[in-house]
Design an enzyme around this catalytic site. Sequence first.
Site, PDB file in Angstrom:
ATOM      1  N   LYS A 190      24.338 -33.514  19.818  1.00 41.56           N
ATOM      2  CA  LYS A 190      23.543 -32.462  19.204  1.00 41.56           C
ATOM      3  C   LYS A 190      22.942 -31.688  20.373  1.00 41.56           C
ATOM      4  CE  LYS A 190      19.764 -30.438  17.478  1.00 41.56           C
ATOM      5  NZ  LYS A 190      18.790 -29.712  18.337  1.00 41.56           N
ATOM      6  N   SER A 243      10.344 -34.672  23.488  1.00 39.47           N
ATOM      7  CA  SER A 243       8.906 -34.910  23.394  1.00 39.47           C
ATOM      8  C   SER A 243       8.602 -36.331  22.947  1.00 39.47           C
ATOM      9  CB  SER A 243       8.275 -33.919  22.413  1.00 39.47           C
ATOM     10  OG  SER A 243       8.624 -34.250  21.077  1.00 39.47           O
ATOM     11  N   CYS A 298      10.596 -33.319  33.304  1.00 37.99           N
ATOM     12  CA  CYS A 298       9.724 -34.478  33.159  1.00 37.99           C
ATOM     13  C   CYS A 298       9.447 -35.154  34.496  1.00 37.99           C
ATOM     14  CB  CYS A 298      10.312 -35.478  32.164  1.00 37.99           C
ATOM     15  SG  CYS A 298      11.881 -36.189  32.687  1.00 37.99           S
ATOM     16  N   GLU A 399       1.277 -32.836  28.974  1.00 41.36           N
ATOM     17  CA  GLU A 399       2.334 -32.017  29.533  1.00 41.36           C
ATOM     18  C   GLU A 399       2.148 -30.537  29.173  1.00 41.36           C
ATOM     19  OE1 GLU A 399       6.670 -33.831  30.341  1.00 41.36           O
ATOM     20  OE2 GLU A 399       6.463 -32.929  28.369  1.00 41.36           O
TER      21      GLU A 399
END
Length: 518
Positions: A190, A243, A298, A399
């Site tokens: 995906k 996330s 990240c 973040e």
Amino acid sequence: MALTEQAAPATESAARLQRLRYLVDNEWRESKTGTYMPVMNPSTGEQIAEAPCCTQDEVDSAVDAAARAFPAWAATPLPQRIQLMFRFKQLLDEHLDELSILLSTEMGKVLAEARGDVLKAIEVVECACSTHYLMQGDTTMNISRGYDTTTYREPLGVFAGIAPYNFPAMIPMGWMLPFCITTGNTFVLKAASMVPQTSMRMMELLIEAGLPKGVANLVTCSRVEADSLLVNPAVRGITFVGSTAVGKHIYQTAAGAGKRVQALTEAKNHALILEDAVLERSVAGIINSTYGCAGQRCMALPVVCVQDSIADEVVEMLATMAAKLKLGPAYLPDSQLGPVITAKHREFVASGIQRGVDEGGTLVLDGRGASVDGYDGGFWMGPSIIDHVGPDNWAGTYEIFGPVTSIKRVADFEEGITVMNANPFANGSCIYTSSGYHAREFASRSHAGMVGINVGIPVPFSTFPFTGHKESFFGDLHAMGKDGVAFFTETKAVTATWFTDEHRHQKVGTWDGMSTRS
């Protein structure tokens, strides 16, 4: 490219707009959906393509194709699966420049970073070429008298990969696909709807390398259809990057459905600079770590803990170096800082900066309102620095995912490591120091899964796993390395003995010879 067709042109802009397709059984198919999602050029703010929000039937067809392909692919000798990776690697090398420009255009990374993104994907493909070593089992003869035990690693079936936007090459086509299919599984990707073209082009190259039908498939869809992958009985495992909120949902849902889950989530990496550090080189490393990819990774360094005795000097150096970064279109060779991914994300980053100031931080450098001549529509965000960020300041805890540095001033090493470990995320951390003692203490006591000693982005080579901890990871086995192969395989133990005539009337014990004690 086979993956696209031109939309019906109503205007000059529409004539350039590409309507993307989805991939099932090595065929690029036009979706029957009525909903298409925009693919933008962040450097100009213009739409360059549209990705289908595939229907549920279309997503199911990708899973069905992968399930049909699995038995034959799993039975394909491992050396032949590895040979596919060798051919794929060669094609990726040949198309490196093309892929870098495509990635830079749709994602907004400057060319050097886009090239690095593709090269990191190639690195994992190269590592997958040695999968035969990592798939080897163990054998012991005479585990009990006349009994031998052998273990094998076997593929499980269909895996689904749910990819983020920030690394369109490295994550889906590096961390996810190579080890998955080389170990004998089949795959449904995906792709991130904002940046699907890089993965699509790499899929084309994989088909050119000889990919059998159904072994790897690609869809773009909404979260509704993606959620179906978490509970589809034909899917044996999920690998996800994104996330923390979504990662927790995926982990709970898919694990509850009996699937393997590998969910790599958010981070708030911290650096600690001690007064014995080599300052200019340390600050240069932090600039690279913080503002590379416009902070949208990240493993960025959004928080710097600085020893009080050198804090003023470090902040001044950071601000001076950051202000010199050349903001510009991602695909121009001299650009050093590209745009963020969307206008909406730019607003989120700006709000994070404001929140950091409202909660007590001092704004040293403000990147809001940045612009580039001739590219007024681009999603620009210049470098920002917030000093005197306290322990409860949102900007220093969560973040922002943009080119923003938060400064936390600390008295010494002990306060620094305490502040860093208080963060709920634990992807990476680093220390800048010339002290072997403090370096060793830091490596031992940091909660982060990836630790750098004078290394700002401590992402290990792909023979090692990407080892996030705490709220940065949900699952049991990490991406890449031995963990990656173990995630995509399961162990089978085979115990055997052989009978002779003298065994014909032998008494069989409770454990049938498998216990050496009575």
